[in-house]
Design a protein around this motif. Structure first.
Motif, short mmCIF file in Angstrom:
data_model
loop_
_atom_site.label_atom_id
_atom_site.label_comp_id
_atom_site.label_asym_id
_atom_site.label_seq_id
_atom_site.Cartn_x
_atom_site.Cartn_y
_atom_site.Cartn_z
N ARG A 26 -8.88 22.30 2.80
CA ARG A 26 -7.59 22.41 2.11
C ARG A 26 -6.59 21.58 2.90
NH1 ARG A 26 -4.76 28.06 3.86
NH2 ARG A 26 -5.22 27.87 6.07
N SER A 27 -6.36 20.37 2.44
CA SER A 27 -5.48 19.48 3.19
C SER A 27 -4.99 18.33 2.32
CB SER A 27 -6.21 18.94 4.41
OG SER A 27 -5.38 18.14 5.19
N PRO A 28 -4.05 18.51 1.36
CA PRO A 28 -3.59 19.78 0.83
C PRO A 28 -4.46 20.31 -0.32
CG PRO A 28 -2.22 18.02 -0.02
CD PRO A 28 -3.24 17.39 0.89
N PRO A 29 -5.19 19.47 -1.14
CA PRO A 29 -5.94 20.09 -2.24
C PRO A 29 -7.17 20.82 -1.72
CG PRO A 29 -6.41 17.75 -2.18
CD PRO A 29 -5.34 18.01 -1.16
N VAL A 30 -7.64 21.80 -2.46
CA VAL A 30 -8.87 22.50 -2.11
C VAL A 30 -10.05 21.67 -2.59
CG1 VAL A 30 -10.24 24.59 -2.46
CG2 VAL A 30 -7.75 24.75 -2.22
N VAL A 31 -10.95 21.32 -1.65
CA VAL A 31 -12.08 20.45 -1.93
C VAL A 31 -13.34 21.11 -1.41
CG1 VAL A 31 -13.10 18.18 -1.53
CG2 VAL A 31 -10.62 18.41 -1.72
N THR A 49 -26.72 12.10 0.22
CA THR A 49 -26.09 12.40 -1.06
C THR A 49 -24.94 13.38 -0.83
OG1 THR A 49 -27.56 14.26 -1.58
CG2 THR A 49 -28.23 12.07 -2.38
N LEU A 50 -23.94 13.29 -1.69
CA LEU A 50 -22.77 14.17 -1.59
C LEU A 50 -22.28 14.51 -2.99
CD1 LEU A 50 -20.20 15.34 0.03
CD2 LEU A 50 -19.15 13.18 -0.61
N ASP A 51 -22.00 15.80 -3.19
CA ASP A 51 -21.34 16.25 -4.41
C ASP A 51 -20.03 16.91 -4.01
OD1 ASP A 51 -23.16 15.66 -6.70
OD2 ASP A 51 -24.55 16.73 -5.40
N THR A 52 -18.94 16.40 -4.58
CA THR A 52 -17.59 16.87 -4.26
C THR A 52 -16.97 17.47 -5.50
OG1 THR A 52 -17.30 15.09 -2.64
CG2 THR A 52 -15.30 16.15 -3.45
N ARG A 53 -16.27 18.59 -5.31
CA ARG A 53 -15.51 19.21 -6.40
C ARG A 53 -14.09 19.46 -5.90
NH1 ARG A 53 -16.75 21.48 -11.32
NH2 ARG A 53 -15.17 22.86 -12.10
N VAL A 54 -13.12 18.91 -6.61
CA VAL A 54 -11.71 19.11 -6.30
C VAL A 54 -11.20 20.14 -7.31
CG1 VAL A 54 -9.46 18.03 -6.00
CG2 VAL A 54 -11.55 16.73 -5.52
N ALA A 55 -11.01 21.35 -6.85
CA ALA A 55 -10.80 22.50 -7.74
C ALA A 55 -9.66 22.32 -8.74
CB ALA A 55 -10.58 23.76 -6.92
N ASN A 56 -8.54 21.80 -8.30
CA ASN A 56 -7.36 21.74 -9.17
C ASN A 56 -7.09 20.37 -9.77
OD1 ASN A 56 -6.81 24.46 -8.71
ND2 ASN A 56 -5.78 23.98 -6.78
N ALA A 57 -8.06 19.47 -9.68
CA ALA A 57 -7.88 18.13 -10.24
C ALA A 57 -8.06 18.17 -11.75
CB ALA A 57 -8.88 17.18 -9.62
N PRO A 58 -7.55 17.16 -12.46
CA PRO A 58 -7.83 17.08 -13.89
C PRO A 58 -9.34 17.05 -14.13
CG PRO A 58 -6.15 15.48 -13.24
CD PRO A 58 -6.69 16.08 -11.98
N ALA A 59 -9.77 17.51 -15.29
CA ALA A 59 -11.21 17.65 -15.58
C ALA A 59 -11.97 16.36 -15.34
CB ALA A 59 -11.40 18.13 -17.01
N THR A 60 -11.39 15.21 -15.66
CA THR A 60 -12.09 13.93 -15.51
C THR A 60 -12.19 13.48 -14.05
OG1 THR A 60 -10.02 12.75 -15.89
CG2 THR A 60 -11.46 13.11 -17.81
N GLU A 61 -11.45 14.14 -13.15
CA GLU A 61 -11.45 13.76 -11.72
C GLU A 61 -11.95 14.89 -10.83
OE1 GLU A 61 -7.47 12.56 -10.79
OE2 GLU A 61 -7.29 11.36 -12.60
#
Length: 195
Positions: A26-31, A49-61
């Protein structure tokens, strides 16, 4: 050591030549990041390999997938962000290259494992997979200071951090007090399930 100033928590597991990591930052978004690496006999990264999820990003990002495969001096790079996807193969600009994000501390372990115990000073290549200079290559300089301490400076971070490593070269702690980011990263047992 969780507290109000905690910016990330990571859990690293290792089995043979495979290392898996999961991290929440969290810096600043939660990832949330989940990665896996396969190491060669010399400790260098062969596949990652890496899978990243940005919780509060727009659905396409919100979701991002990366792959890095090193073979015969070539690096295959895959980035998949839904409609924005790419795959390319490039010549490695350095003898050894690792995936890099200065705030994913499990990758410092990959860096230290890839670098042989000598020489005392070594430059490795890093591939910036997120954030600053994403999709480009930079470098990290490692300098062995003795007593299990290693100085770490990079093209993506101001100043020099310091890692403490065990006899196998695995990171026990990292201090960013000599950098502009001032983060402390101790290895602790009993990390909670990040699921």
């Amino acid at each position: 050591t969780l507290g109000d100033d905690t910016t990330s928590v990571e859990r690293i597991t290792r089995q043979g030549n495979r290392i898996a990591g999961e991290a929440i930052g969290r810096s600043p978004p939660v990832v949330r990041r989940r990665w896996q690496a396969t190491l060669g006999a010399d400790g260098s990264v062969e596949r990652w390999t890496l899978d990243t999820r940005v919780a509060n990003a727009p659905a396409t990002e919100r979701d991002l997938h990366h792959e890095l495969e090193l073979r015969g001096g070539a690096i295959r790079l895959v980035r998949d962000a839904g409609a924005d996807s790419s795959e390319r193969t490039v010549r490695s600009p350095y003898e050894l290259t690792v995936p890099w994000n200065a705030f994913v501390y499990g990758l410092y372990d990959l860096l230290l494992q890839a670098a042989p115990a000598s020489p005392d000073t070594m430059r490795l290549g890093v591939y910036f997979f997120e954030g600053w200079a994403e999709g480009t290559f930079g470098w990290v300089d490692l300098r062995r200071l003795g007593d299990g301490r290693v100085s770490i400076g990079s093209s993506g971070l101001s100043g020099f951090g310091e890692a403490r490593v065990d006899e196998q070269g695995r990171m026990l702690a990292y201090s960013g007090q000599g950098t502009s980011h001032k983060q402390e990263d101790p290895r602790v047992g009993g990390v909670p399930d990040l699921g």
